[in-house]
Motif scaffolding. Structure first.
Motif, PDB file in Angstrom:
ATOM      1  N   SER A  92      11.789  14.147  33.792  1.00 18.67           N
ATOM      2  CA  SER A  92      11.513  15.475  34.367  1.00 18.67           C
ATOM      3  C   SER A  92      12.047  16.581  33.464  1.00 18.67           C
ATOM      4  O   SER A  92      11.375  17.589  33.238  1.00 18.67           O
ATOM      5  N   ARG A  93      13.257  16.400  32.969  1.00 21.67           N
ATOM      6  CA  ARG A  93      13.840  17.446  32.123  1.00 21.67           C
ATOM      7  C   ARG A  93      13.071  17.599  30.806  1.00 21.67           C
ATOM      8  O   ARG A  93      12.879  18.701  30.312  1.00 21.67           O
ATOM      9  N   CYS A  94      12.622  16.478  30.243  1.00 27.15           N
ATOM     10  CA  CYS A  94      11.830  16.558  29.010  1.00 27.15           C
ATOM     11  C   CYS A  94      10.529  17.322  29.260  1.00 27.15           C
ATOM     12  O   CYS A  94      10.088  18.106  28.413  1.00 27.15           O
ATOM     13  N   ILE A  95       9.934  17.094  30.421  1.00 25.76           N
ATOM     14  CA  ILE A  95       8.684  17.801  30.741  1.00 25.76           C
ATOM     15  C   ILE A  95       8.960  19.296  30.873  1.00 25.76           C
ATOM     16  O   ILE A  95       8.225  20.128  30.317  1.00 25.76           O
ATOM     17  N   VAL A  96      10.036  19.649  31.565  1.00 22.18           N
ATOM     18  CA  VAL A  96      10.390  21.065  31.718  1.00 22.18           C
ATOM     19  C   VAL A  96      10.626  21.695  30.346  1.00 22.18           C
ATOM     20  O   VAL A  96      10.197  22.815  30.076  1.00 22.18           O
ATOM     21  N   ARG A  97      11.299  20.938  29.456  1.00 16.36           N
ATOM     22  CA  ARG A  97      11.563  21.432  28.101  1.00 16.36           C
ATOM     23  C   ARG A  97      10.254  21.751  27.366  1.00 16.36           C
ATOM     24  O   ARG A  97      10.096  22.813  26.770  1.00 16.36           O
ATOM     25  N   GLU A  98       9.293  20.843  27.451  1.00 21.02           N
ATOM     26  CA  GLU A  98       8.007  21.061  26.775  1.00 21.02           C
ATOM     27  C   GLU A  98       7.294  22.290  27.328  1.00 21.02           C
ATOM     28  O   GLU A  98       6.730  23.083  26.583  1.00 21.02           O
ATOM     29  N   ILE A  99       7.326  22.417  28.659  1.00 24.70           N
ATOM     30  CA  ILE A  99       6.618  23.543  29.277  1.00 24.70           C
ATOM     31  C   ILE A  99       7.281  24.854  28.840  1.00 24.70           C
ATOM     32  O   ILE A  99       6.607  25.809  28.447  1.00 24.70           O
ATOM     33  N   LYS A 100       8.632  24.857  28.886  1.00 21.51           N
ATOM     34  CA  LYS A 100       9.350  26.087  28.515  1.00 21.51           C
ATOM     35  C   LYS A 100       9.121  26.453  27.048  1.00 21.51           C
ATOM     36  O   LYS A 100       9.125  27.632  26.697  1.00 21.51           O
ATOM     37  N   ALA A 101       8.924  25.435  26.202  1.00 23.79           N
ATOM     38  CA  ALA A 101       8.718  25.695  24.771  1.00 23.79           C
ATOM     39  C   ALA A 101       7.272  26.089  24.473  1.00 23.79           C
ATOM     40  O   ALA A 101       6.885  26.232  23.315  1.00 23.79           O
ATOM     41  N   GLY A 102       6.469  26.221  25.510  1.00 28.33           N
ATOM     42  CA  GLY A 102       5.095  26.664  25.300  1.00 28.33           C
ATOM     43  C   GLY A 102       4.139  25.552  24.897  1.00 28.33           C
ATOM     44  O   GLY A 102       3.047  25.813  24.402  1.00 28.33           O
ATOM     45  N   ARG A 103       4.572  24.302  25.104  1.00 29.32           N
ATOM     46  CA  ARG A 103       3.696  23.186  24.739  1.00 29.32           C
ATOM     47  C   ARG A 103       3.117  22.495  25.981  1.00 29.32           C
ATOM     48  O   ARG A 103       2.856  21.292  25.983  1.00 29.32           O
ATOM     49  N   GLY A 104       2.991  23.271  27.041  1.00 30.16           N
ATOM     50  CA  GLY A 104       2.492  22.703  28.293  1.00 30.16           C
ATOM     51  C   GLY A 104       0.979  22.673  28.357  1.00 30.16           C
ATOM     52  O   GLY A 104       0.280  23.102  27.439  1.00 30.16           O
ATOM     53  N   SER A 105       0.474  22.163  29.474  1.00 29.40           N
ATOM     54  CA  SER A 105      -0.970  22.081  29.706  1.00 29.40           C
ATOM     55  C   SER A 105      -1.442  23.410  30.304  1.00 29.40           C
ATOM     56  O   SER A 105      -0.623  24.249  30.673  1.00 29.40           O
ATOM     57  N   PRO A 106      -2.757  23.614  30.428  1.00 29.75           N
ATOM     58  CA  PRO A 106      -3.276  24.919  30.871  1.00 29.75           C
ATOM     59  C   PRO A 106      -2.701  25.416  32.208  1.00 29.75           C
ATOM     60  O   PRO A 106      -2.507  26.599  32.381  1.00 29.75           O
ATOM     61  N   HIS A 107      -2.409  24.496  33.134  1.00 30.50           N
ATOM     62  CA  HIS A 107      -1.927  24.946  34.438  1.00 30.50           C
ATOM     63  C   HIS A 107      -0.420  24.773  34.595  1.00 30.50           C
ATOM     64  O   HIS A 107       0.099  24.686  35.708  1.00 30.50           O
ATOM     65  N   GLY A 108       0.280  24.694  33.464  1.00 29.79           N
ATOM     66  CA  GLY A 108       1.737  24.693  33.538  1.00 29.79           C
ATOM     67  C   GLY A 108       2.369  23.342  33.762  1.00 29.79           C
ATOM     68  O   GLY A 108       3.415  23.244  34.407  1.00 29.79           O
ATOM     69  N   GLY A 109       1.758  22.293  33.243  1.00 29.30           N
ATOM     70  CA  GLY A 109       2.379  20.973  33.293  1.00 29.30           C
ATOM     71  C   GLY A 109       2.298  20.330  31.921  1.00 29.30           C
ATOM     72  O   GLY A 109       2.310  21.036  30.907  1.00 29.30           O
ATOM     73  N   VAL A 110       2.256  19.004  31.895  1.00 28.74           N
ATOM     74  CA  VAL A 110       1.930  18.298  30.650  1.00 28.74           C
ATOM     75  C   VAL A 110       0.853  17.270  30.994  1.00 28.74           C
ATOM     76  O   VAL A 110       0.445  17.157  32.147  1.00 28.74           O
TER      77      VAL A 110
END
Lengths: 604, 250
Positions: free
Chosen positions: A313-331
Motif C-alpha cells: 500500500s505504501r509503495c502504491i501511495v509513493r508512486e501516486i504521489k510521485a506523479g506516476r499513477g494511473s489516470p484516476h489516481g491509482g496504479v
C-alpha cells in the motif's frame, strides 16, 4: 420501563460472520443453549466478501510447510508485536479447522491428487491458502450456516445490540433492537461472545459494508473491557478506484498470487524498487524468478507484489504521489499479461478469478483478461480490537469473550492475507468452547433495570428531535472524510491532534441527530445509532496512533518514519478511565518461550 | 453520462399499503441503482428502508425489482437503463412486504432447514480425510455460487403467483438440494422428500429462475431437471417399482 421482548440463552453470540457462527456451533455442541444475533440476515455478514482463501499449513502443495513456518510468517508480518500465543495456536489449529469445514460440506478446489488445493498469498512463504476460486468466504459462511441451522441455535436476524449488561462486574446480557419492527430486545445470558467484525465505515474509502461500524469494540469498551493495538488499521493495496461509485471495493490479493503484477504509468514494476530488509532473503530480485514462483517453482522466491499489504500500500501511495499513477489516481494491476506465458490464458484467468472477472466486467466495463485494472488502497481491516486471553478469548471483563476481527492479538501490526479466515475459525471455536464452559459454571445475573431504561431512552432520543435535527448520514460522511484525511495511511501528530478536535465537534453533532418517521425498519434511525460506535473506535484509533511514535506495519508516521525497537516490545491498551475519558496505557509484551523464539530465529 | 439528473420512482409503504414516489437525483458515471437509492436516502428520505451489505454482488441482500425486473440493485448499472423516463424501483413481489424495498424473506430460512443436511461417507484416505477429483467438484461448485438473493424465488410463478410456500421449496432450495445430492461425499437420500415435501414436480421448467440468476447458475437445466430425473428413476421406474413390490411381499 421500556417495552421489550426478553430472550434467555446460556451463551449469546453477537455477530454471525465466520467467527460468530463458528463460536455458536461450538458452544451449542457443548450442550448449552445459544442465541446468535446478526445485524443483517443470516449468511450476509462480511465473511461473504472474503475472496482469496483460508491460510492453513496443510502442506498439500508444498510439503516443506508446517505450523512453525506459518507461525514465523505471521509474526514477521505482524512485526513481532502480535500476541505470540494466539499466533502459535492459530498456526497449529488452522489445518484441523479447514478439514472440519470439508467434513461439513465445503467444496474446495483440488490438487491433481484430489486433496485441498492451496495458493500463494502475500507474506506466506509457501502456497498455503485453501480456496474456492475467489469466493472462499462465501463457501465458508454458507458451510457454517448450513451446518449451524441444524444445531438448535436461536438466530435473531436483523438485530443490533446497543449495550452490554453487567452485574457485579460480570457480563449478564445485552440489550438492543430489531430492525423490522424497531422493538427493543433484552437478552439474558451467562456469557457473551462478541464477533462483530471491524470498523471500516469510519473511513471514506473502504471495502467494508454498512455493518462495519465497530460495534463490538465499542460494546466492550463501554462495558469496561480493554482494547489493544487500535492504531493498526490495514489499508488493502488493491481496491477498485474507477468508476467513483465502486471506489474501495476489494480486488483480491489472489490476482497477484496467480501472477498479476503492479505497474506505474511508466509501465515499471515499481515493487522491485524497495524490498524491506527482513524480506530480502525470501523475495525474488528479478521478474523471471517472480513468475516462476507463482507457477509453483519451489526453487524460486516470491515476487515483491506478494510482500505484506502494509508495504505494498505504501509503495502504491509513493508512486501516486510521485506523479506516476494511473489516470484516476491509482496504479495498474495487470493479470492479462500472463496470457503471453501460459496456454489458454483467458480461460485460465476466468477460472481462477471468476468473481473478479465478473466484478470488473459488470461494474467497470473492463475485461481483466484483456486490460490492466486500475487500483488503489482501501480501508480493509483492523488489527486492533478487544484485548483477550490467547487461549480462552475472554476479555478483561468476566463472561465477555471476543473472536475474529473485533478481537486483537493474532495479527500484531499487520495481518497477512488469508489469516483472517483461519483466525475466525480457530478463535471462533475457542471462544465458543470457553464461553460454554464459563456459562456452565456460572449462573444468571440480575438485570439492572436502570441501565435498560437509560439505554432505551438514549436510543429513541433522535425521534424527539425529528427531521429538524442533524442528518445522521451527513455526520457519518463528515467523520469518514476526516478519518481518511487525518488518520489514514500516512499520519502525522498535528493532523491527528486536529482529528481529536474534529471528533469532539462530531460528538456534539451526534447529540443533535434527529430522525423522522417511525421505528419500523427506519434506516435513518439505524445510521444515527451506529454513530456512537463509529466515533468511539475513531477516537481509539487516533489516540493510539498518536502514542505510537514510530512506523510499524499498518501504522505509518511521516514524522517518525522508522521502526523504533523501544516500541517493538509493547502494545497500546485503550480503556475507559474512571472519569469516563478514554485513556491509552502502555502494556509490555510478555516474554516469548524459548521454543517459539527458536522457531522465529530458524525461519529468518 | 457526466453529472446529469434522473428520477427514481421508489415504492414507499408497508403491508397496509403505499405508493410509488418520485425522487429526482444527480447521477454520474458508473453509478448503480443502489448508489442512487443511497443518495436519495442520505439526502431526501432518511427513513427509506433498503437492505444491502457488500455492494459487489456477493451477499445477495439488495434484491429488488428495477423497472419490473428482479435484479440486484448493486449490480444494475444506470447506463443499462433509459434515464429519460423515471426508473421504477420496487420490492420483491413474492414475499410479504415489511417496508419500502424490504420484504420478509424469513420463509426461505425455514424452508432450508427442512432439507436433510449433508451426510458425508466416512473418510477413506490414509490421512483421515478424502480424495476428490477437481472434475467431481465442479458440478457442485456451480450450485454453491448461490448468494441467496432469492430473486429466483421471487420470479418463480409457483411462489409469486400461486403462493405455494407450503408445497414447494422453490428454485433456490432445489439448487441447494442438488448441491447436496451431487456432492461427491454425500450419502443421504433426499429423493422421496424432493417429490413429496419439497414439491419438485411443481416446477414446469419455464426457466424464469435461470434468467434472473445474478450468478448465472443454470438452475433449471443443471439442478432442477436432474433432480426431477432422479425422482423418476427412483420412484417411478416401472422395473424398480415392480422390484420394490416383490421385496415388500417377502
Amino acid at each position: 420501563m421500556p417495552d421489550y421482548q426478553t430472550h434467555e440463552h446460556d451463551v449469546l453470540v453477537i455477530g454471525a460472520g465466520g467467527a460468530g457462527l463458528r463460536a455458536a456451533i461450538e458452544a451449542s455442541a457443548a450442550g448449552v443453549s445459544v442465541g446468535l444475533v446478526c445485524k443483517s440476515l443470516l449468511g450476509k455478514a462480511h465473511t461473504v466478501m472474503a475472496e482469496g482463501g483460508i491460510a492453513a499449513a496443510l502442506a498439500n502443495v508444498d510439503d516443506r510447510d508446517n505450523w512453525k513456518v506459518h507461525f514465523a510468517d505471521t509474526m514477521r508480518g505482524g512485526q513481532y508485536v502480535n500476541n505470540w500465543r494466539m499466533a502459535e495456536l492459530h498456526a497449529k489449529e488452522a489445518p484441523d479447522r479447514v478439514r472440519e469445514l470439508e467434513a461439513w460440506g465445503a467444496v474446495f478446489d483440488r490438487t491433481s491428487d484430489g486433496r485441498i488445493l492451496q495458493r500463494n498469498f502475500g507474506g506466506h512463504r509457501y502456497p498455503r491458502l485453501a480456496h474456492v476460486g475467489d469466493r472462499t468466504g462465501l463457501e465458508m459462511i454458507r458451510t457454517l450456516q448450513d451446518h449451524g441451522i441444524h444445531q438448535g441455535i436461536d438466530v435473531h436476524m436483523e438485530c443490533t445490540i446497543i449495550t452490554l449488561l453487567k452485574d457485579h462486574g460480570r457480563v449478564v446480557g445485552a440489550f438492543g433492537y430489531e430492525r423490522e419492527r424497531g422493538r427493543f430486545k433484552l437478552f439474558k445470558s451467562k456469557a457473551v461472545v462478541l464477533a462483530t467484525g471491524g470498523v471500516g465505515r469510519a473511513y471514506k474509502i473502504t471495502s467494508n459494508s454498512w455493518e462495519y461500524t465497530g460495534d463490538g469494540h465499542t460494546l466492550a469498551y463501554d462495558a469496561g473491557a480493554e482494547l489493544v493495538d487500535m492504531e493498526f488499521v490495514q489499508f488493502h493495496p488493491t481496491g477498485m478506484i474507477w468508476p467513483p461509485s465502486v471506489r474501495g471495493i476489494l480486488v483480491t490479493e489472489a490476482v497477484r498470487g496467480e501472477g498479476g503484477v503492479l505497474r506505474n504509468s511508466e509501465g515499471r514494476r515499481f515493487m522491485f524498487e524497495e524490498i524491506p530488509e527482513n524480506y530480502r532473503a525470501q523475495t525474488a530480485d528479478n521478474e523471471e524468478e517472480g513468475w516462476r514462483y507463482t507457477q509453483g517453482d519451489k526453487s524460486a522466491r516470491r515476487p515483491p507484489e506478494l510482500l505484506t499489504r502494509d508495504h505494498v500500500s505504501r509503495c502504491i501511495v509513493r508512486e501516486i504521489k510521485a506523479g506516476r499513477g494511473s489516470p484516476h489516481g491509482g496504479v495498474f494491476l495487470d493479470i492479462s499479461w500472463i496470457k503471453a506465458r501460459i496456454p489458454n490464458g483467458t480461460e485460465h484467468i476466468k477460472k481462477k478469478l471468476p468473481s473478479m472477472y465478473h466484478q470488473f466486467k459488470q461494474l467497470a466495463d473492463l475485461d481483466i483478461t484483456q486490460e490492466p485494472m486500475e487500483i488503489g488502497p482501501t480501508t480493509h481491516y483492523i488489527m486492533g480490537g478487544v484485548r483477550v486471553d490467547g487461549d480462552t478469548q475472554m476479555s478483561t471483563v468476566p463472561g465477555l469473550f471476543a473472536a475474529g476481527e473485533c478481537a486483537a492479538g493474532i495479527n500484531g501490526a499487520n495481518r497477512l492475507g488469508g489469516n483472517s479466515l483461519s483466525d475466525i475459525l480457530v478463535f471462533g471455536k475457542r471462544a465458543g468452547e470457553f464461553a460454554a464452559k464459563f456459562a456452565k459454571s456460572g449462573k444468571s445475573g440480575t438485570i439492572d433495570a436502570q441501565q435498560l431504561e437509560e439505554a432505551a431512552r438514549r436510543a429513541i432520543e433522535p425521534f424527539d428531535r425529528g427531521t429538524g435535527g442533524e442528518n445522521a448520514y451527513q455526520v457519518q460522511y463528515a467523520l469518514q472524510d476526516m478519518m481518511h484525511d487525518l488518520v489514514g495511511i500516512v499520519r502525522t501528530e498535528p493532523e491527528m491532534q486536529r482529528a481529536l478536535d474534529g471528533l469532539d465537534a462530531l460528538r456534539t453533532r451526534e447529540r443533535r441527530v434527529g430522525v423522522g418517521g417511525h421505528r419500523e425498519y427506519n434506516s435513518g434511525w439505524h445510521a444515527a445509532l451506529d454513530l456512537h460506535s463509529l466515533l468511539t473506535v475513531s477516537e481509539a484509533i487516533t489516540r493510539s496512533a498518536i502514542e505510537r511514535r514510530e512506523s510499524r506495519g499498518g501504522h505509518f508516521r511521516e514524522d517518525y518514519p522508522d521502526k523504533d525497537t523501544a516500541f517493538g516490545t509493547l502494545n497500546f491498551v485503550v480503556r475507559k478511565a474512571p472519569d469516563g475519558r478514554m485513556e491509552i496505557v502502555r502494556a509490555p509484551i510478555p516474554g516469548m518461550p524459548q521454543e517459539l523464539k527458536n522457531i522465529i530465529e530458524e525461519m529468518k | 453520462m457526466a453529472a446529469e439528473r434522473a428520477t427514481f420512482r421508489i415504492w414507499r409503504g408497508d403491508a397496509q399499503g403505499g405508493t410509488f414516489q418520485d425522487y429526482p437525483t444527480k447521477v454520474s458515471e458508473g453509478m448503480v441503482v443502489l448508489d442512487a437509492v443511497h443518495q436519495i436516502q442520505a439526502e431526501q428520505a432518511n427513513d427509506l428502508a433498503v437492505r444491502w451489505n457488500c455492494k459487489a454482488g456477493k451477499c445477495g441482500s439488495c434484491s429488488a425489482e428495477v423497472n419490473g425486473n428482479p435484479r440486484l440493485m448493486c449490480m444494475t448499472r444506470l447506463n443499462q437503463l433509459d434515464l429519460s423516463v423515471p426508473v421504477t424501483v420496487g420490492p420483491m413481489h413474492a414475499f410479504p412486504l415489511i417496508r419500502d424495498l424490504v420484504t420478509d424473506v424469513s420463509w426461505n430460512f425455514e424452508a432450508k432447514k427442512r432439507i436433510k443436511r449433508f451426510k458425508p461417507r466416512p473418510p477413506d484416505a490414509p490421512d483421515g480425510t478424502w480424495r476428490i477429483a477437481q472434475g467431481d467438484v465442479e458440478r457442485v461448485q456451480e450450485f454453491r455460487k448461490c448468494i441467496e438473493c432469492f430473486l429466483c424465488q421471487d420470479v418463480c410463478h409457483v411462489l409469486r403467483d400461486h403462493q405455494m410456500f407450503d408445497a414447494f421449496i422453490g428454485p433456490r432450495h432445489l439448487v441447494y438440494a442438488a448441491a447436496l445430492e451431487m456432492h461427491p461425499l454425500d450419502t443421504e437420500n433426499r429423493i422421496p422428500d424432493l417429490k413429496r415435501a419439497h414439491g419438485v414436480g411443481y416446477c414446469n421448467i419455464t426457466k424464469c429462475c435461470t434468467k434472473v440468476c445474478p450468478e448465472s447458475i443454470t438452475i433449471t437445466d443443471n439442478a432442477i431437471i436432474p433432480l426431477k430425473e432422479r425422482v423418476i428413476d427412483q420412484l417411478y421406474d416401472p422395473v424398480a417399482m415392480l422390484f420394490r413390490k416383490l421385496r415388500t411381499r417377502d
